[in-house]
Design an enzyme around this catalytic site. Sequence first.
Site, mmCIF file in Angstrom:
data_model
loop_
_atom_site.group_PDB
_atom_site.id
_atom_site.type_symbol
_atom_site.label_atom_id
_atom_site.label_comp_id
_atom_site.label_asym_id
_atom_site.label_seq_id
_atom_site.Cartn_x
_atom_site.Cartn_y
_atom_site.Cartn_z
ATOM 1 C CG ASP A 27 -1.847 -1.131 1.324
ATOM 2 O OD1 ASP A 27 -2.270 -1.628 0.270
ATOM 3 O OD2 ASP A 27 -2.168 -1.555 2.457
ATOM 4 N NE ARG A 67 -10.708 -3.256 -3.857
ATOM 5 C CZ ARG A 67 -9.916 -4.183 -3.335
ATOM 6 N NH1 ARG A 67 -8.852 -3.812 -2.634
ATOM 7 N NH2 ARG A 67 -10.176 -5.460 -3.490
ATOM 8 C CG ASP A 98 -3.087 -4.146 -1.909
ATOM 9 O OD1 ASP A 98 -4.152 -4.017 -2.539
ATOM 10 O OD2 ASP A 98 -2.985 -4.870 -0.908
#
Length: 345
Positions: free
Chosen positions: A158, A238, A181
């Site tokens: 991330d 997302r 990610d």
Amino acid sequence: MRNSPRRTAAVTLAAVLVGALLGAGPAGAAPAAPAPGALATADGFAGVASLGQGGTTGGAGGAVVTATTTARFLDYISRPEPLIVQVSGTITLPVGSVDGMHPVASDKTIVGLGDDARLTGGGLSIGLPADDRVTSPPANAVHNIIIRNLSIDGATDDLINIQMFSHHIWIDHNDFSNGDDGAVDIKRGSDFVTVSWNRFHDHDKTLLLGHDDDNAVQDRGRLRVTYHHNYFDASDQRNPRVRFAEPVHVYNNYYRDNSYGVASAMDAGVVLEGNYFFSVNNPARVDFSGDLGRLVERDNVLVDCNHAIETRGPVVEPRTYYSYTPHRAADVPTVVPAGAGVGKI
């Protein structure tokens, strides 16, 4: 010789932060500086007084330090005391044994100088190690962190991960791209977070809020997050994808060329208002994966989108917690790209 806009911005921000400082502190530091909160104040859920915090102030009251190397940066962000950590230039974060994720301690402001401060190759981890056995906020939960005016890219995991009941976090005026990610993932009972005025681009799985369908025991009644004035510039999906959280406030964001905008699932409650969706296949969904979510929408604009916004209610109103004044949705395509990202605080 006339100063370049980049040099002017860097000098201006540095002057605001350190221009009147006196005394001694850690190497390269001077104490008792005003935080970048002097330039702006955390709003949305990050500005709500709760859990022993009167809003989010980051490193206010601590020393101002400037990081120009990886070693110095990692040292500063891990220290226990309040610090305002200024980032100058490009800092490469190593992968090492932590998959490139580097922990940030409580009471920190991390702010880029000028418009070229950059973290690359790794990400920032805000929170204690993941532990399913912890089901309520521990006394040592990580809290009170501000991250502003940074380009963050190229992480092997991330770009920013927030977890384990971390609270009062403000992610503002950054540029996020090319992570392996999530760009900004918020999970495992984290709470009172604002993600504002950021640009997300060249990225797939952008914002995860609640990581698993089976994690209600940590997440339900928490994960209160405000997303406002972000530029989702062809970030694919997302934006955010939500489980359990309520309320989640998504307002005045500009969506351009995304596969989907918001997904609300597992009985999450989202208020979606004043956003502008251009060329988005699914602007917002409640029938996605797992149990249905809830979503209330108002004053949104859809242009060249393939599906309508899915709704299901009711949802707790954000005004229960804080006041705000949104822009008109029609103004979002002008206001947001002009103000989102680095070099604009």
